[in-house]
Each structure stands twice: as C-alpha cells, then as structure tokens.
Enzyme design. Sequence first.
Site, PDB file in Angstrom:
ATOM      1  N   GLN A  63      43.845  19.623  42.159  1.00 25.99           N
ATOM      2  CA  GLN A  63      43.334  20.924  42.725  1.00 25.99           C
ATOM      3  C   GLN A  63      43.564  21.467  43.978  1.00 25.99           C
ATOM      4  OE1 GLN A  63      38.898  19.486  41.621  1.00 25.99           O
ATOM      5  NE2 GLN A  63      38.574  20.777  43.357  1.00 25.99           N
ATOM      6  N   CYS A  91      37.229  22.671  40.523  1.00 28.58           N
ATOM      7  CA  CYS A  91      37.354  21.771  39.509  1.00 28.58           C
ATOM      8  C   CYS A  91      36.837  22.454  38.401  1.00 28.58           C
ATOM      9  CB  CYS A  91      36.352  20.837  40.132  1.00 28.58           C
ATOM     10  SG  CYS A  91      34.590  21.215  40.179  1.00 28.58           S
ATOM     11  N   HIS A 116      30.726  18.374  40.331  1.00 29.11           N
ATOM     12  CA  HIS A 116      32.199  18.285  40.103  1.00 29.11           C
ATOM     13  C   HIS A 116      32.502  18.139  38.477  1.00 29.11           C
ATOM     14  CE1 HIS A 116      36.461  17.334  40.917  1.00 29.11           C
ATOM     15  NE2 HIS A 116      36.256  16.279  40.375  1.00 29.11           N
ATOM     16  N   ASN A 145      40.508  13.447  35.916  1.00 21.34           N
ATOM     17  CA  ASN A 145      39.847  14.130  36.964  1.00 21.34           C
ATOM     18  C   ASN A 145      41.312  15.117  37.503  1.00 21.34           C
ATOM     19  OD1 ASN A 145      38.638  14.974  39.197  1.00 21.34           O
ATOM     20  ND2 ASN A 145      38.535  12.814  40.269  1.00 21.34           N
TER      21      ASN A 145
END
Length: 324
Positions: A133, A139, A272, A288
Amino acid sequence: MNKILLGVSVLLLLGLTTVFLVEKQNNGLRAEVDEFQAWMHKYGFKFADEVQLQYRRSIFYQNKDLVEQLNSENNGTFHTLNAFAIYTKDEFNQLFKGYQKRQKSHLIYSLKGDVAPSIDWRQKNAVTPVKNQGQCGSCWAFSTVGGLEGAYAIATGNLTSFSEQQIVDCSKANAGCNGGDLPPAYKYVVQNGIETEADYPYKGVNQKCAYDASKVVFKPKSFVQVTPNSPDQLAIALNKEPVPICIEADQKAFQFYTSGIISSGCGTNLDHCVLAVGYDADSWIVKNSWGASWGENGYVRIARTTAKGPGVCGIYEEPVYPIY
Ligand SMILES: *[C@@H]1O[C@H](CO)[C@@H](O)[C@H](O)[C@H]1NC(C)=O
Ligand SMILES: *[C@@H]1O[C@H](CO)[C@@H](O)[C@H](O)[C@H]1NC(C)=O
C-alpha cells in the site's frame, strides 16, 4: 578518426572500471563497519542531504536496540531491521495503515457450517501475490479487494488482481489515503462492481474517481458482517473464503515483525485492515499489504485463541466478506 575514437573509448572504459572497483571496495568496507549503509543499499534508500541521513541513522540505531530487546523477550516472534527501520513508531503508525471506523450496518450474520482442522486459501489458488500500500492509509481498500479476489477466484477458478485504487478514489463514504472501513467499501462495490488492477492500477495517492462501468469484472451480490468476537464464527467464515478483518497493529509487535506467531503485545483497538487466508491449530494466517519483504513473505501469523472476545490484536472484532 576511428582509431582516435577507439583509443578514447578504451581509456574511458579503463577509467570507469577503476572508479567502479574503487567504489565497490569502499562500499564493501563501509558495509562492514556500518549496518545502516548496508540497510540503505538493501532497501534502495537515498536521503536528500547529510542532515536527513544522520537523523534517519539515529532512528535506525534506536530501532536496532528495540529489535534486540523484542527478540530477547522470546515471545514466539522474531523481529528484524526491515524496510520500516528508519521510521519512528509515530511515523510508522501514520504512514502505513489507515483504518477509520465507520457506522456499522445492522446486518450481522450468525454463520453455520463445517470447520476443517486447517485451511489455507493460498494453496487453493484464491489469493493474489502480496501487495504494497506504500505511504497511503489504504489498508481498508487492500483488505476489501483481497476478499473480492478470493470470492471471485473460488466461484470462477480465475485468480485476478483487482483494483484498490478504484476503491480509494471512488468509495466516497471512506477517505482514500486518509483511511476507511470495510462495510462502506463493500457497499460501494456491491453497487458499482470492481475493475481489475491492470485497468485501474494502484498509485498510492488520492486521485479523482476514474470509474468505468464498462470495465467492471465482478459485482458481488452482497456482503456478510460476521458475528464479532467469536473465534468459531471466523473459522466458519474462513471455510467459505478468505476473510477481510481488522486488527490493532500500532504496537511493538508489528513494525519489525519477521516471523513467528504473535500472541501478545498488540492491543485490540483496531487501526489496520488485512486479510485472513487460513488457519492451523495454533494460528490465523494473515496477508498484509506492506510488501513481501515484511513478515513471513508479507504474511503474519496471529495466535488462534478459543475464548470469546476480541482475540489477539482484535482479530475477531470485524470480519466481513463478500458474496458472489
Ligand atoms: C480472468 O479474468 C480476467 C478479468 O476479467 C480476464 O481478463 C482473464 O482473461 C480471465 N482469465 C481466464 C483464464 O479466464
Ligand atoms: C512479550 O511478553 C511480555 C510479557 O507478557 C509483554 O509485556 C510484551 O509486550 C511481549 N512482547 C511482544 C513483542 O509481544
């Protein structure tokens, strides 16, 4: 004429080779004495001036102390001076996440279904490669898109990368790089559909919405908000498809995480969003969006506890997934 040119070229080549060799030697020497230079080289960082360089160097060595302390705690995780080693905790928390709580809809589902002993959607070709990102609080868009890619791959057998940037630019109930949440992002996609990454590539900045309805490849029927604070509900959801979730990632467990199972040190105030792609007996497997150099090739494992409640890092608080 040609001979002169040739002569000049040979001289130039010799000169360059010498410069190159000397440079190489210097770099080699410096890398031995200075871990920071080696780190800069590895991650391709350059600084505008000496002041910046010295400032980042001092943060790097403070973080080195922190990493050594974290590793000495022996909590089942290993930490290293990764790509985030030049950021203070506050900078890190501002730059690379982006959860912003939004009003929840009231449709919370209580799921029923079987729970396999373990599951990993990566092995079933339902998870795209790890993305990054960058310095944009998006996120929530990566998490949303991860769910869409999974649902589409499972339904069609076609694993295609979808567009985070479309959601960053066009989901007006959210705030682009300034943050967002999963339910409003899914509301947007249910209404408008999603384009591919190739058609609407990620830029990591706020842009004007450039949505093109003719390029939509997947428009989910709806989305499910899984009953929160329930490890069983998350497991049932994960038996259906990869599940977008949110966690707290601003504490010391995350910035330098490199491997192992996180079981403490993260808190439960969500900040997040990520994507759960499976589990085994001990852990949830989580994708992630900080690039493949972070964690376990871009992934983190979070302890799979059985008690009702937020779970480790708040992982049971907000699972949401789309329906094909
Ligand atoms: C998968 O979907 C994408 C997007 O619609 C399309 O461009 C691609 O051709 C599809 N691939 C296959 C193998 O069907
Ligand atoms: C390790 O465990 C201790 C004691 O439970 C805790 O205070 C600390 O935050 C943990 N560290 C990490 C990195 O999880």
